[in-house]
Motif scaffolding. Structure first.
Motif, PDB file in Angstrom:
ATOM      1  N   LEU B 302      -3.893  -7.649  -4.561  1.00 34.53           N
ATOM      2  CA  LEU B 302      -5.009  -8.541  -4.253  1.00 34.53           C
ATOM      3  C   LEU B 302      -6.377  -7.861  -4.306  1.00 34.53           C
ATOM      4  O   LEU B 302      -6.544  -6.733  -3.874  1.00 34.53           O
ATOM      5  N   ASP B 303      -7.330  -8.603  -4.826  1.00 31.93           N
ATOM      6  CA  ASP B 303      -8.686  -8.087  -5.002  1.00 31.93           C
ATOM      7  C   ASP B 303      -9.423  -7.855  -3.695  1.00 31.93           C
ATOM      8  O   ASP B 303     -10.322  -7.027  -3.625  1.00 31.93           O
ATOM      9  N   TYR B 304      -9.079  -8.645  -2.651  1.00 28.97           N
ATOM     10  CA  TYR B 304     -10.000  -8.672  -1.512  1.00 28.97           C
ATOM     11  C   TYR B 304      -9.854  -7.528  -0.511  1.00 28.97           C
ATOM     12  O   TYR B 304     -10.627  -7.431   0.433  1.00 28.97           O
ATOM     13  N   TYR B 305      -8.876  -6.626  -0.704  1.00 27.70           N
ATOM     14  CA  TYR B 305      -8.736  -5.505   0.233  1.00 27.70           C
ATOM     15  C   TYR B 305      -9.901  -4.529   0.116  1.00 27.70           C
ATOM     16  O   TYR B 305     -10.387  -4.260  -0.981  1.00 27.70           O
ATOM     17  N   THR B 306     -10.306  -3.988   1.254  1.00 25.90           N
ATOM     18  CA  THR B 306     -11.459  -3.081   1.252  1.00 25.90           C
ATOM     19  C   THR B 306     -11.161  -1.748   1.930  1.00 25.90           C
ATOM     20  O   THR B 306     -11.991  -0.838   1.872  1.00 25.90           O
ATOM     21  N   GLY B 307     -10.027  -1.622   2.628  1.00 27.47           N
ATOM     22  CA  GLY B 307      -9.762  -0.371   3.350  1.00 27.47           C
ATOM     23  C   GLY B 307      -8.280  -0.053   3.314  1.00 27.47           C
ATOM     24  O   GLY B 307      -7.677  -0.009   2.239  1.00 27.47           O
ATOM     25  N   VAL B 308      -7.715   0.157   4.494  1.00 25.08           N
ATOM     26  CA  VAL B 308      -6.300   0.495   4.601  1.00 25.08           C
ATOM     27  C   VAL B 308      -5.437  -0.597   3.946  1.00 25.08           C
ATOM     28  O   VAL B 308      -5.727  -1.784   4.101  1.00 25.08           O
ATOM     29  N   ILE B 309      -4.425  -0.189   3.203  1.00 24.05           N
ATOM     30  CA  ILE B 309      -3.440  -1.133   2.658  1.00 24.05           C
ATOM     31  C   ILE B 309      -2.041  -0.612   2.976  1.00 24.05           C
ATOM     32  O   ILE B 309      -1.858   0.596   3.138  1.00 24.05           O
ATOM     33  N   TYR B 310      -1.071  -1.513   3.093  1.00 23.89           N
ATOM     34  CA  TYR B 310       0.287  -1.075   3.419  1.00 23.89           C
ATOM     35  C   TYR B 310       1.330  -2.047   2.921  1.00 23.89           C
ATOM     36  O   TYR B 310       1.037  -3.214   2.640  1.00 23.89           O
ATOM     37  N   GLU B 311       2.529  -1.553   2.845  1.00 18.21           N
ATOM     38  CA  GLU B 311       3.627  -2.310   2.258  1.00 18.21           C
ATOM     39  C   GLU B 311       4.916  -1.707   2.794  1.00 18.21           C
ATOM     40  O   GLU B 311       5.108  -0.497   2.725  1.00 18.21           O
ATOM     41  N   ALA B 312       5.803  -2.543   3.327  1.00 17.06           N
ATOM     42  CA  ALA B 312       7.076  -2.033   3.834  1.00 17.06           C
ATOM     43  C   ALA B 312       8.174  -2.312   2.824  1.00 17.06           C
ATOM     44  O   ALA B 312       8.260  -3.418   2.284  1.00 17.06           O
ATOM     45  N   ILE B 313       8.994  -1.292   2.545  1.00 13.42           N
ATOM     46  CA  ILE B 313      10.129  -1.511   1.648  1.00 13.42           C
ATOM     47  C   ILE B 313      11.411  -1.037   2.335  1.00 13.42           C
ATOM     48  O   ILE B 313      11.387  -0.149   3.186  1.00 13.42           O
ATOM     49  N   LEU B 314      12.520  -1.658   1.942  1.00 14.53           N
ATOM     50  CA  LEU B 314      13.813  -1.255   2.495  1.00 14.53           C
ATOM     51  C   LEU B 314      14.320  -0.027   1.757  1.00 14.53           C
ATOM     52  O   LEU B 314      14.217   0.055   0.535  1.00 14.53           O
ATOM     53  N   VAL B 315      14.859   0.930   2.509  1.00  8.70           N
ATOM     54  CA  VAL B 315      15.443   2.102   1.856  1.00  8.70           C
ATOM     55  C   VAL B 315      16.964   2.126   2.005  1.00  8.70           C
ATOM     56  O   VAL B 315      17.657   2.843   1.296  1.00  8.70           O
ATOM     57  N   LYS B 316      17.494   1.306   2.914  1.00 12.19           N
ATOM     58  CA  LYS B 316      18.940   1.259   3.113  1.00 12.19           C
ATOM     59  C   LYS B 316      19.289  -0.053   3.798  1.00 12.19           C
ATOM     60  O   LYS B 316      18.627  -0.464   4.741  1.00 12.19           O
ATOM     61  N   SER B 317      20.318  -0.708   3.318  1.00  7.14           N
ATOM     62  CA  SER B 317      20.728  -1.963   3.934  1.00  7.14           C
ATOM     63  C   SER B 317      22.219  -2.154   3.731  1.00  7.14           C
ATOM     64  O   SER B 317      22.804  -1.579   2.821  1.00  7.14           O
ATOM     65  N   SER B 318      22.845  -2.955   4.584  1.00  2.80           N
ATOM     66  CA  SER B 318      24.288  -3.169   4.462  1.00  2.80           C
ATOM     67  C   SER B 318      24.615  -4.152   3.339  1.00  2.80           C
ATOM     68  O   SER B 318      25.760  -4.312   2.966  1.00  2.80           O
ATOM     69  N   VAL B 319      23.599  -4.842   2.809  1.00  2.00           N
ATOM     70  CA  VAL B 319      23.839  -5.737   1.673  1.00  2.00           C
ATOM     71  C   VAL B 319      22.958  -5.324   0.505  1.00  2.00           C
ATOM     72  O   VAL B 319      22.031  -4.536   0.653  1.00  2.00           O
ATOM     73  N   ASP B 320      23.257  -5.853  -0.664  1.00  2.00           N
ATOM     74  CA  ASP B 320      22.491  -5.513  -1.863  1.00  2.00           C
ATOM     75  C   ASP B 320      21.077  -6.090  -1.765  1.00  2.00           C
ATOM     76  O   ASP B 320      20.897  -7.298  -1.685  1.00  2.00           O
TER      77      ASP B 320
END
Lengths: 473, 473
Positions: B302-320
């Motif tokens: 997104l264009d409108y961010y101006t500072g800190v940005i973040y995103e959470a991703i899964l690294v391990k799960s019991s399902v695909d």
């Protein structure tokens, strides 16, 4: 609803400094007939929705969800002349769709689409619907509004699901506590039979029925005039109708009408009266009979009703509710699902709670300053500067323990200012720390009411002590 | 989604008997990219939404509501080339409106419209948004889907609200229990400064940034190729970027980058690194640092961010969970409200929980037969015919006591059939009555698990005994 036009002066002034600012002039408003709900209004709405949901669940209902828009052809032909009020989506390629006009047609579509899987279902659905009607903000008539439906689909013994739908309506109206109410009851079979008995020609039954529907707002004379002058009914026939529609009562009215052989020998009337007898009996057993009035003037507007119909109105309230109309309504509609399933009939009975009307009354009854928009239980205060990290740490411990807590987003704090926030947001407990406390491994706890004494506790006992003070498990 | 076409044969057959049946042939489906949710799916969705809401409230957030559609001009110019995905309402006279594309622009419009009243607000909003994208049902990409946003608006000391937004994200991802996750962190200031340091021409910064954004799905070689071949970046410049975007770490990475004077002497980088140092410090204090990775390859679309940005991703799960992408994301956007308010800047930071993605994972994790769609606690059974009124009466007593109870909608009942319903609906307790019990003023209670013994209690003690057996207050 406030409407703000961006201040042009500000924009040009700002523009000198910062070329990035968009200078487009916006009219800041929501579309006609729609509105925002602020935090306090939402607190009232959410409490209402949660009360209603709790009662639906107590009666074993499930919920389903359907999209906000449906294929245009699903909605068309369901709402008579009101179909002109349907919002269409623009044709941007692909299927033509429209915003849902109610939750009943999507429910019927859902049942028909799922074949045998949902032929027996007791479901509620609380969601927004859309009508391009002339908005009347003062009356709470909007173009986007919540509907709150409870329906029972399936083939059952007569009047059993109907009576539970009425009990659910009764329980909700008791619980939301907006005033004394009665539930008017009638039956489309009795109405249609009554029109036959009085001599209304078959093709005039719907128009005459919709004239009768106005009796809650208009006098008999006005309604009679509409029947005779506008709808061409013979005066004698209208007068006969007039004799019946003034009748109301309870179980004894069923007896009286059954003894009126001219009336009760009509097959539709006979069937309808038998249903009413059974229904009133069930309602008596379940304790809601005193709130119910069998009322031959109740007609209900919608075409799709086929049996019992009902409507709850307020008879006494602590606030002005004039012009509010019904606060809940519904009835039996046995043929609607068949319109989708290709003839396979799935009988349904249901009711709608007038969520927006009840919300408007609740808001009138409530002082804005008494509404809490947050549920924060603890405010973590610093006595002096330099406590930010410790306040964060304490909040984090409280969050881990499931306690709702906040702190002021600054390092240089003033205790008085923080107490004012506690008061404004009605936060019941303050945790207070200074550099001394941090060193000694203690915190001060203070309940936020006049005369409450501050207590010092060990940091390691903080969570336990707070739970004790706030009486939470 | 199943699609059913009404059976034509049935219709014509039916038509002979009943002229009222609508013979129109319906294609029973929901519009492309939308779907229904059945009772069991809704039970999972509602539990998820209630978990998320509980955590938002624990952090003192309020909720507001805005309409499903906004004036078209409010949305236009906010989503770059994705604006073509906006659903417009048909022009039926009056204002031009469009379905909301996200909850952020309506939130900014709300703040700007309410002047000084909501310049400081911590709000969440869980509601549906609409995008005319190519649906990918298998991936859970729909045209109607929930967004779940938490935002903090207001002028505060740097990084304090940002750190709480991240803690809220972390708590939710822990609580919904879909697997191990990391939260990638970066800062638009560092990114922009990095591009300057590497020698990216000003006008190419956005396109190059969106190429970097693909690094979570593509290799560096592919991204480099896009930069050089498609976007005309010098290879040498791309290689410099390549050196930076492979860097990731925690607090020590800030130290390393600050010591790289060629990098950290850039004013934007300097400011960004200082913010990261403060933020990581706060996150450490609040105990979430181990789940966080400062990652120079994170760019966000997104264009409108101006500072800190973040995103959470899964690294391990019991399902695909392959192809799931991020399960939560957000950042700081200090200029968006200003676009509406005419320049008056209201800094904001926020995050979105990927409700639909989490829902899809939860559904994969759950056996359908283990999901309870109702919360019914008691099933009131009759041993023989003629107990209907008494079962109604007992249910009514239980409802009055706040106990969720149902009964079979028929008079001629069979005990075996009723026990099967208990089992199917996982109802924990049965009340059993026959004519003998009714006469003697007693009822039998039986918990519905293997080996549980039936107990006879006095009718007047029924509610108390049931509460004891079910362990409810």
């Amino acid at each position: 609803m406030s409407t703000t036009t961006a201040n042009k002066e500000n924009i040009s002034e700002k523009k000198k400094d910062d070329k990035k600012v968009d200078v487009k002039k916006f009219t800041l408003k929501t579309p006609k007939g729609t509105r925002d709900f602020n935090d306090k209004e939402m607190a009232v709405r959410e409490k209402l929705i949660s009360t209603v949901t709790k009662i639906f669940k107590k009666h074993g209902a499930v919920t389903i969800d359907t999209p906000v828009f449906e294929l245009k052809e699903i909605l068309s032909g369901k709402y008579g002349e009101d179909s002109k009020l349907i919002y269409d989506l623009q044709d941007q390629g692909g299927e033509l769709s429209s915003l849902r006009y109610d939750l009943t047609v999507p429910f019927a579509r859902f049942i028909a689409m799922n074949g045998s899987k949902y032929q027996n279902i007791k479901r509620y659905h609380i969601a927004k619907v859309y009508r391009r009607d002339q908005p009347a903000v003062a009356k709470g008539r909007m173009r986007e509004f919540y509907q709150c439906d409870f329906d029972i689909a399936g083939v059952y013994e007569p009047m059993i699901p109907d009576s539970e739908a009425l009990v659910v309506m009764w329980e909700i109206l008791k619980e939301v506590d907006i005033g004394d109410f009665i539930i008017k009851l009638n039956n489309r079979k009795i109405l249609d039979g009554m029109f036959q008995v009085c001599g209304v020609p078959e093709e005039k039954i719907r128009p005459i029925s919709s004239a009768v529907d106005k009796l809650d707002k208009a006098t008999w004379e006005e309604v009679k005039k509409e029947m005779v002058t506008e709808k061409g009914l013979e005066e004698e026939v209208a007068d006969k109708i007039g004799e019946y529609v003034k009748l109301k009562g309870s179980k004894e009215l069923v007896d009286i009408l059954e003894k009126d052989l001219n009336f009760s020998s009509n097959l539709k009337v006979k069937e309808g009266l038998s249903e009413m007898r059974t229904l009133l009996n069930y309602l008596e057993v379940m304790g809601v009979l005193p709130s119910v009035s069998f009322d031959l003037s109740l007609a209900r507007g919608l075409d799709y009703y086929t049996g019992v119909i009902y409507e709850a109105i307020l008879v006494k309230s602590s606030v002005d509710t004039s012009g509010v109309g019904s606060v809940a309504s519904g009835g039996r509609y046995d043929d609607l699902v068949g319109m989708f399933s290709g003839g396979a009939k799935i009988p349904c009975v249901g009711m709608s709670i007038g969520l927006e009307r009840i919300f408007a009354i609740l808001l009138k009854k409530t002082k804005p300053e008494s509404i809490r928009a947050t549920e924060t239980q603890v405010y973590v205060c610093g006595i002096a500067d330099g406590t930010l990290l410790d306040r964060m740490k304490i909040c984090s411990e409280l969050w881990d323990a499931g306690i709702s807590a906040t702190f002021q987003y600054k390092d240089k704090v003033k205790l008085g200012q923080q107490f004012k926030i506690c008061e404004r947001d009605q936060i019941p407990l303050a945790v207070i720390i200074g550099s001394g406390e941090i060193e000694q491994g203690v915190v001060n706890l203070k309940l936020q009411y006049e005369g409450s004494k501050q207590v010092e506790v060990d940091r390691k006992d903080m969570v336990t002590e707070i739970k004790k003070l706030l009486n939470i498990a």
